[in-house]
Design a protein around this motif. Structure first.
Motif, mmCIF file in Angstrom:
data_model
loop_
_atom_site.group_PDB
_atom_site.id
_atom_site.type_symbol
_atom_site.label_atom_id
_atom_site.label_comp_id
_atom_site.label_asym_id
_atom_site.label_seq_id
_atom_site.Cartn_x
_atom_site.Cartn_y
_atom_site.Cartn_z
ATOM 1 N N GLY A 118 7.752 0.599 11.544
ATOM 2 C CA GLY A 118 7.254 -0.520 10.752
ATOM 3 C C GLY A 118 7.180 -1.784 11.591
ATOM 4 O O GLY A 118 7.365 -1.747 12.807
ATOM 5 N N TRP A 119 6.882 -2.882 10.924
ATOM 6 C CA TRP A 119 6.884 -4.208 11.549
ATOM 7 C C TRP A 119 7.834 -5.084 10.768
ATOM 8 O O TRP A 119 7.859 -5.034 9.531
ATOM 9 N N ARG A 120 8.614 -5.886 11.483
ATOM 10 C CA ARG A 120 9.568 -6.804 10.857
ATOM 11 C C ARG A 120 9.151 -8.232 11.181
ATOM 12 O O ARG A 120 8.809 -8.552 12.311
ATOM 13 N N LEU A 158 0.783 -8.420 8.027
ATOM 14 C CA LEU A 158 1.027 -9.850 7.808
ATOM 15 C C LEU A 158 0.550 -10.276 6.424
ATOM 16 O O LEU A 158 1.260 -10.992 5.710
ATOM 17 N N ARG A 159 -0.640 -9.831 6.032
ATOM 18 C CA ARG A 159 -1.150 -10.199 4.695
ATOM 19 C C ARG A 159 -0.228 -9.701 3.591
ATOM 20 O O ARG A 159 0.003 -10.398 2.599
ATOM 21 N N PRO A 214 -0.258 5.793 3.358
ATOM 22 C CA PRO A 214 -1.582 6.413 3.468
ATOM 23 C C PRO A 214 -2.728 5.415 3.286
ATOM 24 O O PRO A 214 -3.834 5.637 3.771
ATOM 25 N N ASP A 215 -2.452 4.291 2.611
ATOM 26 C CA ASP A 215 -3.484 3.272 2.397
ATOM 27 C C ASP A 215 -3.433 2.154 3.434
ATOM 28 O O ASP A 215 -4.155 1.166 3.315
ATOM 29 N N GLY A 216 -2.570 2.267 4.431
ATOM 30 C CA GLY A 216 -2.457 1.233 5.451
ATOM 31 C C GLY A 216 -1.102 0.540 5.389
ATOM 32 O O GLY A 216 -0.170 1.003 4.734
#
Length: 197
Positions: free
Chosen positions: A68-70, A13-14, A89-91
């Motif tokens: 993923g997220w949409r 979200l961020r 790899p970093d989130g």
């Protein structure tokens, strides 16, 4: 409210909020509607996007993986675009903005599902071989949204445009629709399907 929308990972979200706040990201997006909208934009309806990796053959359950997220990007009146995030790899990180027929189709399918009497956890299911995207209404509303496979009693609502012969916006039980999907996918060397759409 019958739909139990799972919370998106906070970093996902961020990353979308940061992209919406970046004039460069919005200006370079290939979404004319997003660039031309007046007023505030907000990410809503976070949905985990799962890819169907294997159709259940010989009694095997279908296998999916989280891709993923949409988020639907809403102006004051309607969703004008969507934002995808992906796991790196970093989130979780912002991937891209896009628009097209799946935006309005997703909104319509969510409205219909929310008006139903049965509670569901909404997800998206991508079936790359058929260029098909469906709203996956998972019966276990408390399940971890990042995992799991479609249960036979779960519902799939094909989004428009749907493949020929599969009606868009008509809910199908997984047990009824997966055999149809299986016959549409050309036989190959193994049970694995292709890459995410």
């Amino acid at each position: 409210m019958p739909l139990h929308v799972p919370p998106a990972p906070a970093p996902a979200l961020r990353s979308v909020l940061a992209a919406l706040g970046s004039p460069t990201a919005v200006r370079e997006a290939r979404t004319p509607a997003l660039r031309s909208v007046q007023g505030p934009l907000s990410p809503e309806h976070p949905l985990p996007v799962h890819v169907l990796d294997r159709i259940g053959r010989d009694g095997l359950a279908p296998t999916t993986r989280l891709a993923g997220w949409r988020f639907l990007i809403r102006s004051t009146e309607r969703a004008v675009a969507a934002a995808d995030t992906m796991l790196t790899p970093d989130g979780w990180a912002f991937s891209h903005f896009f628009e097209g027929p799946y935006i309005a189709s997703t909104e319509l399918a969510l409205r219909h599902a929310d008006a139903a009497a049965t509670p569901y956890q909404p997800r998206l299911l991508s079936i790359p071989e058929l260029y098909m995207l469906a709203l996956w209404l998972h019966g276990d509303t408390e399940a971890d949204a990042s995992g799991g496979s479609p249960a036979p009693a779960d519902l799939l609502v094909p989004l428009a445009p749907a493949p020929p012969g599969i009606a868009a916006h008509r809910p199908h039980r997984v047990a009824d629709l997966l055999p149809v999907i299986t016959t549409r996918i050309a036989p190959g060397p193994g049970p694995l399907l292709g890459s995410p759409a």
